[in-house]
Structures are given as C-alpha cells and as structure tokens.
Design a protein around this motif. Structure first.
Motif, PDB file in Angstrom:
ATOM      1  N   GLU A  81       0.822  -1.194   0.000  1.00 21.32           N
ATOM      2  CA  GLU A  81       0.000   0.000   0.000  1.00 21.32           C
ATOM      3  C   GLU A  81       0.868   1.260   0.000  1.00 21.32           C
ATOM      4  OE1 GLU A  81      -4.089   0.544   2.311  1.00 21.32           O
ATOM      5  OE2 GLU A  81      -3.549  -1.109   1.036  1.00 21.32           O
TER       6      GLU A  81
ATOM      7  N   ARG B 194      -5.530   0.314  -8.426  1.00 21.22           N
ATOM      8  CA  ARG B 194      -4.863   1.143  -7.444  1.00 21.22           C
ATOM      9  C   ARG B 194      -3.705   1.950  -8.031  1.00 21.22           C
ATOM     10  NH1 ARG B 194      -4.454   1.013  -1.725  1.00 21.22           N
ATOM     11  NH2 ARG B 194      -6.435  -0.024  -1.931  1.00 21.22           N
ATOM     12  N   SER B 195      -2.884   1.317  -8.861  1.00 20.28           N
ATOM     13  CA  SER B 195      -1.708   2.018  -9.397  1.00 20.28           C
ATOM     14  C   SER B 195      -2.124   3.210 -10.240  1.00 20.28           C
ATOM     15  CB  SER B 195      -0.878   1.089 -10.274  1.00 20.28           C
ATOM     16  OG  SER B 195      -0.741  -0.144  -9.670  1.00 20.28           O
TER      17      SER B 195
ATOM     18  N   ASN C 271      -3.337   5.894  -7.893  1.00 20.49           N
ATOM     19  CA  ASN C 271      -2.201   6.513  -7.207  1.00 20.49           C
ATOM     20  C   ASN C 271      -1.487   7.506  -8.110  1.00 20.49           C
ATOM     21  OD1 ASN C 271      -2.496   5.224  -4.765  1.00 20.49           O
ATOM     22  ND2 ASN C 271      -1.084   3.560  -5.255  1.00 20.49           N
ATOM     23  N   ALA C 272      -1.311   7.114  -9.377  1.00 17.62           N
ATOM     24  CA  ALA C 272      -0.594   7.981 -10.312  1.00 17.62           C
ATOM     25  C   ALA C 272      -1.405   9.254 -10.574  1.00 17.62           C
ATOM     26  CB  ALA C 272      -0.307   7.239 -11.612  1.00 17.62           C
TER      27      ALA C 272
ATOM     28  N   HIS D 232      -4.220  -4.681  -4.528  1.00 18.76           N
ATOM     29  CA  HIS D 232      -3.572  -3.701  -3.662  1.00 18.76           C
ATOM     30  C   HIS D 232      -2.411  -2.996  -4.356  1.00 18.76           C
ATOM     31  CE1 HIS D 232      -5.980  -5.332  -0.406  1.00 18.76           C
ATOM     32  NE2 HIS D 232      -5.585  -4.311   0.322  1.00 18.76           N
TER      33      HIS D 232
ATOM     34  N   ASN E  16      -5.303  -3.929 -11.868  1.00 22.73           N
ATOM     35  CA  ASN E  16      -4.555  -3.052 -11.003  1.00 22.73           C
ATOM     36  C   ASN E  16      -5.076  -1.625 -11.027  1.00 22.73           C
ATOM     37  OD1 ASN E  16      -2.675  -1.960  -9.403  1.00 22.73           O
ATOM     38  ND2 ASN E  16      -0.929  -2.805 -10.479  1.00 22.73           N
TER      39      ASN E  16
ATOM     40  N   SER F 180      -1.227  11.415  -7.524  1.00 20.49           N
ATOM     41  CA  SER F 180       0.076  12.071  -7.313  1.00 20.49           C
ATOM     42  C   SER F 180       0.256  13.245  -8.265  1.00 20.49           C
ATOM     43  CB  SER F 180       1.218  11.069  -7.475  1.00 20.49           C
ATOM     44  OG  SER F 180       1.486  10.873  -8.843  1.00 20.49           O
TER      45      SER F 180
ATOM     46  N   LYS G 290       3.302   3.000 -14.650  1.00 21.73           N
ATOM     47  CA  LYS G 290       4.451   2.202 -14.205  1.00 21.73           C
ATOM     48  C   LYS G 290       5.705   2.607 -14.959  1.00 21.73           C
ATOM     49  CE  LYS G 290       2.416  -0.187 -11.210  1.00 21.73           C
ATOM     50  NZ  LYS G 290       2.937  -0.330  -9.834  1.00 21.73           N
TER      51      LYS G 290
ATOM     52  N   SER H 155       3.291   1.536  -3.314  1.00 21.82           N
ATOM     53  CA  SER H 155       2.657   1.874  -4.586  1.00 21.82           C
ATOM     54  C   SER H 155       2.230   3.336  -4.646  1.00 21.82           C
ATOM     55  CB  SER H 155       1.483   0.933  -4.878  1.00 21.82           C
ATOM     56  OG  SER H 155       0.450   1.148  -3.951  1.00 21.82           O
ATOM     57  N   GLU H 156       2.283   4.021  -3.510  1.00 24.84           N
ATOM     58  CA  GLU H 156       1.987   5.460  -3.528  1.00 24.84           C
ATOM     59  C   GLU H 156       3.200   6.293  -3.930  1.00 24.84           C
ATOM     60  OE1 GLU H 156       0.421   6.281   0.340  1.00 24.84           O
ATOM     61  OE2 GLU H 156      -1.471   5.257  -0.102  1.00 24.84           O
TER      62      GLU H 156
END
Lengths: 256, 213
Positions: free
Chosen positions: A68, B17-18, B21-22, A96, B15, B25, B194, A71-72
C-alpha cells in the motif's frame, strides 16, 4: 528493441524490516522498505521485487501494508511474493497494487495455482520463482520449497517446463549457493533455466557482487533480467551506475 | 469546460490502485467508476489494464458499462485505455475466445505469433516511436522507453489510428501498436502509471487534455 532489466530485490520479515540473507540464512537488517523503494525509484530501477522470507509467517499479510505504501511513491512495476497459497492471495495482492505475483512453494503442491492466476490476470501477472542449488551427489541442480528447506523430487528442467506449460509469464531463478555471497551469478544454472524456459523471459538472482558479474551473466546466458540484493545493499552501487557500466558493453537499457 | 474529474473504471479485476495513485500524485481529482451512475460529471474516463480480454468484457457487461462508455466517448470527452484497457477499445479480441470489444477503434486483438517474437509476453521496457503530433504527447520525446507487459496486441484496421509503434522481435513486420488514437479516444499498450517520469507526463497530459486534436 526490448531492454535488459535490473531489478533490486528486497527481502522482508514480518517485523516490516528489510534483511539480506547469505545462502538463504543469516539475516542482516538493511533498513526500511518504503525508504529504500523511494531511493530505487529515484535511481530508475526497472522494477522492484519484494519477497516475504519470514519462516513463521508464510502469508501475504506481511506484504500488504508495505504494498500500500510503496505503490503510492513508486511508479514502476512491483512484483511481490512469499506466502502466496492460492489464486485468491494473488488477487488480493494485485488489487492492492502489485503488477505481478511471485509463486514458489505452492507450485510444487498445487501446480494449477499458476494457470488459475494466469487465466484471471494474464500470463504476465504470474512469476514462478524457483530456488535451486547444485547437488554434488547427483551432479545436477536440485530445486526446493519452503525457503530452500525442502528438496522437491522434480528436476529443474522439468519444473521449469511445467511452469511454462501452466502459463508462467516469467521464471525467477534463485541460486541458493550464490545467495548473498557476491561471488558472481551461477551462469550454468541460468543457462539451463533459459534453455528450458523457451520463449518465457527469465530473471536471475543470486551472486551479484560487481557490475562485471552482471555483464558476464547478461552476455553469457542471454537472461532477460538480473535481480540483486547485496550489490545495492552493501557498498556504493546503484542501478544508474550499473547501467552506465553495462551500456559500455553493448547492453541496452531503457532511455528515460 | 467543467472541472476536471478523472473516472477510473473498476472492472473488479486488475490493477486499479496504481492508476489511481498515479492520477492522485499528479494532483487531479478522481473517482472510481463501478456503474453507469458514476459516469455523471466526469471530464475524463480511464479503462485500466491487467487481465483477460473476455473476462474483462464480461465484467463490463455485468456492470452494464459497455454502452455508457460508448455514450461517454460520443460526447467527445477524453477516453483512455491502458494495456488491456486499450485492447478493449477494439472491435474484436481473441483472448478467452473470440468476441466483441467496446468497439471504439476498428481493429482486432490477437496473440503474438510465437514464431516472430523472442518471448511471450512482451515484458519490459521498450522504445515507443511516435508517428505524428498529438496534444497528449506534449514534451514526450519519440524513442523513450515505457513499460510493457502483454501477450496480445492490437492490430488496427486504419494505420492512421496508430499514434505510437513499438518494435519487437526484429526483422520485417516487427512493429506493433503502442499507442492508438482517434479523435477523443486514446490507448496506451504500455503502463504509463508504471513508466516513471515519461509515463506520468503522458498521464498528466491526458488529464489536461480537452479531447480535441
């Protein structure tokens, strides 16, 4: 052209600390995984591998909180393993933030785990990791499960071929003999795995102590990717320097 | 133009989440899309990657999202497919049994021919050659590397829809589609979330894009 990859390997204990092993034993603390991942991200590593090597806690619980947080801060491929016992475990990790999951011991017990993960998430999402050591008695490589403790009654070549047939997207080969020794990769072992894997990419791990070791392994075995722990943990080495050295030997890495 | 709100489709696999997150960010507001009602008010829509073509289409069908995605695209708001998400933009795909895709860009998704490529999947960092200018490619150079992981590739019917190409396997006919683009619809075969700095730049450009070319 597809580039060669350099992959720092980070070994974890249930305490959440990073360690480095010597022949799968004698753990040495090497820091905090989130901090080190952030550094590897800045050093343009190509991927990160995290393995839970805690012998008491063979579950993915060790990996989840870390995943968790990593990956941030890391926008590169993350592969995790150590304690995956079912396709459901793999699914939890992928949800996750894992891009790939690494299965090892369970492949001997329940080979179908590989095809099950591949069917749901694609072949590329499943890496079969194999721990091998040279056996003087049989003059061959033997493979083992449970963090190297249980020798499995299948030949290396057959196990690799079976993993490929089941749908493994990559093979991750660990040399138990070379782990943490920093004396160079086991070229013969890697060549045997590359030959048995056919069109499936191989990542080799165990033994890197210098950039020359990496050059030799890339040039002499045709391996797609090299993983290393000690090299980056101990001493003033990092993926940027490794690539600067290896690029002078005709090896291509990503342009950023 | 309304405020930027990036919707990311949760296909109950892969995926998510990735990508979140990107996008996070980069400082954009985002929202997970699980049903048609979630699409209201979005400025951009992203279909993320990882998974099997047929399984993903079944999920979209079960979530009743296929037609809403097409309707969203018709409004000329930007749509982005990532990896499997890009492949789903096609009309048909072979993985898991040949069948229809979301059908926004004509073409077919097929497995790499093992005789033509060294390894399947095509996994790792590879150079993308850009074929023409596009607002989303601002400040991204042709020839830099992005992270790929895929066993199938998108064969576009109209070569003009291929905005980026990746060479794999060498010899003749070794170029594969790395970026598809038609009007407000875009797809990356690689994973921008990624691919470190260059990947994040592409995602940022997409989130800043109004869908016009």
């Amino acid at each position: 052209m597809l580039k060669k990859r350099i992959i720092p390997v980070q070994l974890l204990l249930a305490s959440g600390r990073l360690v480095k092993t010597l022949r799968f034993d004698s753990w040495r603390d090497v820091g905090d995984p989130v901090a080190s991942s952030r550094v590897y991200n800045a050093q343009l590593a190509d991927e990160l591998v995290f393995l839970n090597i805690d012998r008491e806690r063979r579950t993915i619980d060790v990996l989840l909180p870390l995943l968790e947080r990593v990956s941030e801060v890391c926008f590169m491929p993350l592969a995790l393993g150590g304690g995956i016992r079912s396709a459901r475990d793999a699914e939890v990790l992928i949800r996750h933030g894992a891009d790939k999951v690494i299965v090892n011991s369970e492949v001997y017990r329940t080979p179908e785990i590989v095809s099950e993960i591949a069917r749901t998430f694609g072949n590329q999402a499943v890496i079969v990791s194999i721990d091998a050591r040279w056996d003087e008695a049989s003059l061959s490589y033997v493979v083992s499960s449970n963090c190297g403790r249980t020798t499995e009654p299948i030949s290396l070549r057959k196990h690799v071929a079976r993993a490929v047939e089941l749908g493994a997207g990559e093979i991750f080969i660990n040399s138990i003999d070379r782990d943490g020794t920093m004396t160079g990769y086991d070229g013969a072992l890697i060549r045997e795995v590359v030959a048995a894997a056919g069109t499936v990419p191989v990542i080799a791990c165990g033994g890197a102590g210098t950039y020359e070791h990496m050059r030799d392994a890339f040039v002499e075995t045709g391996v797609n990717a090299l993983a290393c722990g000690s090299l980056f943990n101990f001493g003033d080495n990092n993926p940027i320097r490794a690539k600067a050295f290896l690029s002078n030997h005709g090896l291509s890495f990503k342009v950023v | 133009m309304t405020d930027t709100l990036i919707g990311v489709i949760d296909m109950d696999m892969g995926n998510l989440r990735s990508v979140l997150n990107a996008v996070h960010s980069l400082g954009f507001d985002h929202k997970v899309v699980r049903a048609e009602a979630d699409i209201d008010g979005l400025s951009h829509l992203i279909l993320p990657g990882v998974g099997n073509y047929r399984t993903a289409m079944q999920h979209l069908e079960a979530q009743k999202l296929i037609e809403p995605i097409r309707a969203f695209a018709r409004t000329k708001r930007p749509v982005l497919g990532i990896c499997l998400g890009m492949q789903l933009l096609s009309f048909t795909g072979d993985e898991g049994g040949t069948g229809a895709g979301v059908s926004l860009i004509e073409g077919h998704v097929e497995r790499f021919d093992p005789m033509r490529v060294p390894t399947i999947p095509h996994v790792g960092w590879n150079e993308v050659r850009l074929t023409r200018k596009h607002p989303v490619l601002t400040k991204v150079k042709s020839g830099v590397d992005f992270y790929f992981v895929h066993s199938y590739h998108f064969r576009v019917d109209d070569p003009k829809d291929a905005l980026g190409l990746v060479e794999y396997g060498g010899g003749e006919h070794s170029d594969y589609v790395a970026i598809v683009a038609r009007d407000n619809v875009l797809g990356f075969q690689f994973h921008p979330e990624k691919s470190q700095n260059n990947g994040l730049k592409l995602l940022e450009n997409f989130c800043d894009w109004d869908g016009a070319c």
